[in-house]
Design a protein around this motif. Structure first.
Motif: not given
Length: 262
Positions: A198-207, A209-211
């Protein structure tokens, strides 16, 4: 072949510039003759040198190397330089292929994140072997946490994969602080096994990460799946967010999966 050829004819036939030819003359690599009204012409010996220079230039030799070949160095020395040039070209080809792969990967991820901040999908990932260092970073709800990528020693070709232990995925505590660790085994490498992830690409930044982790765990639960590895976290690339007017990190988070056993 004519006994003498004008600079104009050489420029036309060899796709050179008069500036290049004059520079060769300044370096002492060729000599010209002066004919009426100061026109430059070249005799057979000079023409042979110009053809030779052009061949070497097209093969990627530097002017310093060319000077050596036109000096006291013999044919054996040219063979050595040719072999070195092949090695350098192969390294460049390898780098350009790697560069194209990274560019294509970045384009694909940007397309997936077109309308969302976090994009989830199932991917088959090949085995990956990564060199590693002893690093551990506390990750909190902090904008400055991006510094864990250690930009002072950041190498664009360095594959750094951080790990979040699956057994720590208990986010009931509101102020939970978690950590990302870059693992190291006896050989100084660690392996990410081949399989479905299961892969999650994110543009939220590491801060955020919990989300991201929470969305991944919810996806597993909703689709009758279970994680069979820790969660891997990679810093993929950066983009400039026009809306937020800042550079944000695009991350790839993935966990090996299987169907739940009952």
């Amino acid at each position: 072949m004519k006994d003498k050829i004008s600079i104009r004819d050489i420029v036309k036939s060899m796709n050179l510039t008069t500036r290049t030819l004059r520079y060769y003359e300044e370096l002492g690599l060729i000599k010209s003759l002066q004919e009426g009204r100061g026109n430059r012409v070249y005799d057979k010996e000079a023409i042979g040198r110009i053809v030779y220079l052009n061949e070497l230039k097209n093969k990627g030799f530097s002017l310093k190397e060319i000077e050596g070949l036109l000096g006291n160095q013999c044919c054996n020395q040219k063979t050595k330089l040719l072999k070195n040039r092949i090695e350098e070209n192969n390294k460049m080809i390898e780098f350009l292929n790697w560069q194209n792969e990274k560019i294509q990967e970045e384009m694909d991820i940007i397309d997936k994140l077109d309308m969302v901040n976090i994009y989830l999908e199932i991917e088959k990932i090949p085995e990956g072997i990564y060199s590693s260092k002893e690093e551990q970073h506390k990750v909190e709800e902090d904008q400055d946490v991006e510094k864990i990528w250690n930009l002072e020693s950041y190498d664009i070709k360095e594959e750094r994969v951080f790990v979040f232990p699956l057994n720590q995925c208990n986010f009931k505590e509101e102020n939970l602080h978690y950590s990302l660790t870059l693992k190291k085994d006896i050989n100084g490498t660690y392996v990410i096994p081949e399989g479905k992830y299961l892969v999650a690409y994110s543009r939220e930044g590491l801060h955020r990460q919990r989300e991201i982790f929470e969305k991944m765990l919810k996806y597993l639960e909703d689709n009758n799946l279970q994680g069979t590895s820790d969660i891997y976290v990679e810093n993929k690339f950066r983009i400039f967010c026009k809306r937020e007017r800042k550079v944000v990190t695009i991350s790839k988070n993935y966990i090996k999966i299987s169907k739940k056993d009952y």
